[in-house]
Design an enzyme around this catalytic site. Structure first.
Site, PDB file in Angstrom:
ATOM      1  NE  ARG A   9      -3.003   0.385   3.219  1.00  0.00           N
ATOM      2  CZ  ARG A   9      -2.291   0.739   4.282  1.00  0.00           C
ATOM      3  NH1 ARG A   9      -1.626   1.893   4.289  1.00  0.00           N
ATOM      4  NH2 ARG A   9      -2.228  -0.042   5.335  1.00  0.00           N
ATOM      5  CE1 TYR A  60     -14.948  11.347 -16.083  1.00  0.00           C
ATOM      6  CE2 TYR A  60     -14.724  11.268 -13.700  1.00  0.00           C
ATOM      7  CZ  TYR A  60     -14.976  10.642 -14.898  1.00  0.00           C
ATOM      8  OH  TYR A  60     -15.263   9.309 -14.915  1.00  0.00           O
ATOM      9  CG  ASP A  78      -8.272  15.888 -15.014  1.00  0.00           C
ATOM     10  OD1 ASP A  78      -7.567  15.257 -15.819  1.00  0.00           O
ATOM     11  OD2 ASP A  78      -9.359  15.447 -14.564  1.00  0.00           O
ATOM     12  CE  LYS A 138     -11.514   7.811 -18.454  1.00  0.00           C
ATOM     13  NZ  LYS A 138     -11.738   9.138 -17.860  1.00  0.00           N
TER      14      LYS A 138
HETATM   15  C1  LIG Z   1     -12.089   9.591 -16.602  1.00  0.00           C
HETATM   16  C2  LIG Z   1     -11.669  10.905 -16.081  1.00  0.00           C
HETATM   17  C3  LIG Z   1     -11.410  11.091 -14.719  1.00  0.00           C
HETATM   18  C4  LIG Z   1     -11.591   9.992 -13.701  1.00  0.00           C
HETATM   19  O1  LIG Z   1     -10.705   8.942 -13.923  1.00  0.00           O
HETATM   20  P1  LIG Z   1     -11.002   7.434 -13.414  1.00  0.00           P
HETATM   21  O2  LIG Z   1      -9.752   6.721 -13.803  1.00  0.00           O
HETATM   22  O3  LIG Z   1     -12.217   6.960 -14.141  1.00  0.00           O
HETATM   23  O4  LIG Z   1     -11.216   7.515 -11.950  1.00  0.00           O
HETATM   24  C5  LIG Z   1     -11.005  12.347 -14.301  1.00  0.00           C
HETATM   25  N1  LIG Z   1     -10.863  13.361 -15.159  1.00  0.00           N
HETATM   26  C6  LIG Z   1     -11.099  13.217 -16.482  1.00  0.00           C
HETATM   27  C7  LIG Z   1     -10.919  14.381 -17.379  1.00  0.00           C
HETATM   28  C8  LIG Z   1     -11.508  11.983 -16.985  1.00  0.00           C
HETATM   29  O5  LIG Z   1     -11.761  11.843 -18.289  1.00  0.00           O
END
Ligand SMILES: *Cc1c(COP(=O)(O)O)cnc(C)c1O
Length: 393
Positions: A54, A107, A179, A204
């Protein structure tokens, strides 16, 4: 020497070999044995050596170092999801009484975190349009400690005034968290613009194969980085070694995939704009996109792998379109090697009222495409046929 019944539960040493593995080993071990209490002490004090998974493990380290290289970051941390990375950044940086100014088209789960969950811990947020620096600056209060933005918004692909926001954040001594999931370090590296924290949903296009859920977070300042690391370990946001191993494997082809997907996206955007069933196409570098000047500067004239478009028709046309394109996954995600299609009104933006969606420009005929690396002629054919089917309802 083979194991005897007496020693079968003892680990057999890993075979010695004069050659070395070319592929990255997968290390699922939860614990790491040390030589003595003295050595364990030294490990904890020096922050060196693995102890308990962890707190960190080799597959996460290898993956983090690769993304660090892409982002120009130091000592990034891998988390169990993109949302874990965003949560860790906010929990690590903020305390009760702090205020956040966030982009108004984040998001969906990030919006929920800021509006529903963090207020219970005494952290509140206001939301403003990040393409409008005046409106955005006006939301700043004396208690504002952090700004959270995405550079390209979902699903209308608006481009934030990153340079303006970074300047205001610096002047006012406010942390800037970006982000960078949509833009990726291939499109833009937020640390070069003065960002303090960069997060990713590795799920992604970085991992790219829709088979892992992971996140990444890096901070410029060492004290902040350590606070975030402690949040990840204490709140249990640790990633699985196998997921890290898969993501690293995906990352080797990230730049090739991104460039091909972007090339496809630009060509598909042009093609969609020529079809009679399409009311409008949104692609950041298109001359009719509201932020195309900024996209030209910030994204070096590159539009990325996402395209949005709107049909003339409503929900019935939208249903006809997805049914007529059975080989394009209608799925609320992005960044897969294959093209996926999402319909914000029934997924990411379903919690909004029709009026709120209309304000953002999201109708029942609105779709977002995450363009994959397929043959572009195949994509053009499939979309053209699907849009024709939508026109005939
Ligand atoms: C998918 C996404 C997230 C969240 O990511 P997860 O891996 O699904 O928790 C956050 N910000 C953006 C822009 C995203 O496309």
């Amino acid at each position: 020497m083979t194991d005897t019944p007496r020693s079968i539960v003892r680990r057999t040493p890993w075979p010695d070999t004069v050659s070395r593995a070319v592929g990255t080993p997968l290390q699922p071990s939860v614990v790491y044995a040390s030589e003595s209490p003295d050595q364990l002490d030294a490990q904890y004090e020096g922050g060196q050596g693995y102890t308990y998974a962890r707190e960190g493990h080799p597959n996460a380290t290898v993956l983090a170092q690769k993304i660090d290289g892409l982002e120009g970051a130091t000592a990034g941390i891998i988390t169990g999801s993109g949302m874990a990375a965003i949560s860790a950044g906010l929990i690590g940086a903020l305390k009760a009484g702090d205020h956040v100014v966030a982009a108004d088209q984040l998001y969906g789960r990030s919006l929920r975190l800021l509006t529903q969950d963090l207020p219970r811990l005494g952290i509140v947020a206001d939301f403003a349009d990040p393409t409008d620096i005046k409106a955005f600056s006006a939301a700043i209060r004396p208690q504002t400690r952090l700004i959270l933005i995405e550079v390209v918004s979902n699903p209308t692909l608006r481009v934030a005034d990153l340079e303006g926001i970074a300047r205001v954040a610096k002047e006012r001594g406010i942390l800037l968290m970006v982000d960078n999931t949509f833009t990726t370090p291939r499109g833009l590296r937020p640390f070069e613009y003065g960002a303090d924290i960069v997060v990713h949903s590795v799920t992604k296009i970085l991992a790219g194969h829709s088979d892992v859920t992971l996140g990444y977070i890096a901070a410029r300042d060492e004290t902040l980085r350590e606070a975030i690391r402690q949040a990840v370990v204490t709140w249990g946001m640790t990633p699985s070694p196998f997921d890290c191993w898969l993501a690293e494997r995906g990352l080797y082809s990230f730049e090739l995939r991104y460039d091909r997907a972007e090339q496809n996206a630009a060509a598909l955007a042009d093609h969609l704009a020529s079809l009679s069933g399409v009311k409008q196409v949104l692609y950041p570098t298109h001359p009719d996109h509201p932020d195309h000047n900024r996209a030209g500067i910030l994204l070096n004239g590159r539009g990325g792998h996402m395209v949005s478009f709107e049909l003339h028709g409503g929900r019935a046309a939208a249903n006809a379109l997805t049914r007529a394109a059975p080989n394009i996954a209608f799925a609320p995600t992005l960044g897969d090697i294959g093209t996926t299609l999402s319909h914000p009104a029934s997924s990411s933006h379903r919690a909004l009222s029709e009026g709120e969606r209309a304000n953002l420009g999201i109708s029942e005929g609105f779709f977002r495409i995450s363009v994959g690396i397929e043959d572009i002629d195949l994509l053009k054919e499939e979309f053209e046929a699907a849009i024709k089917a939508a026109e005939n309802v």
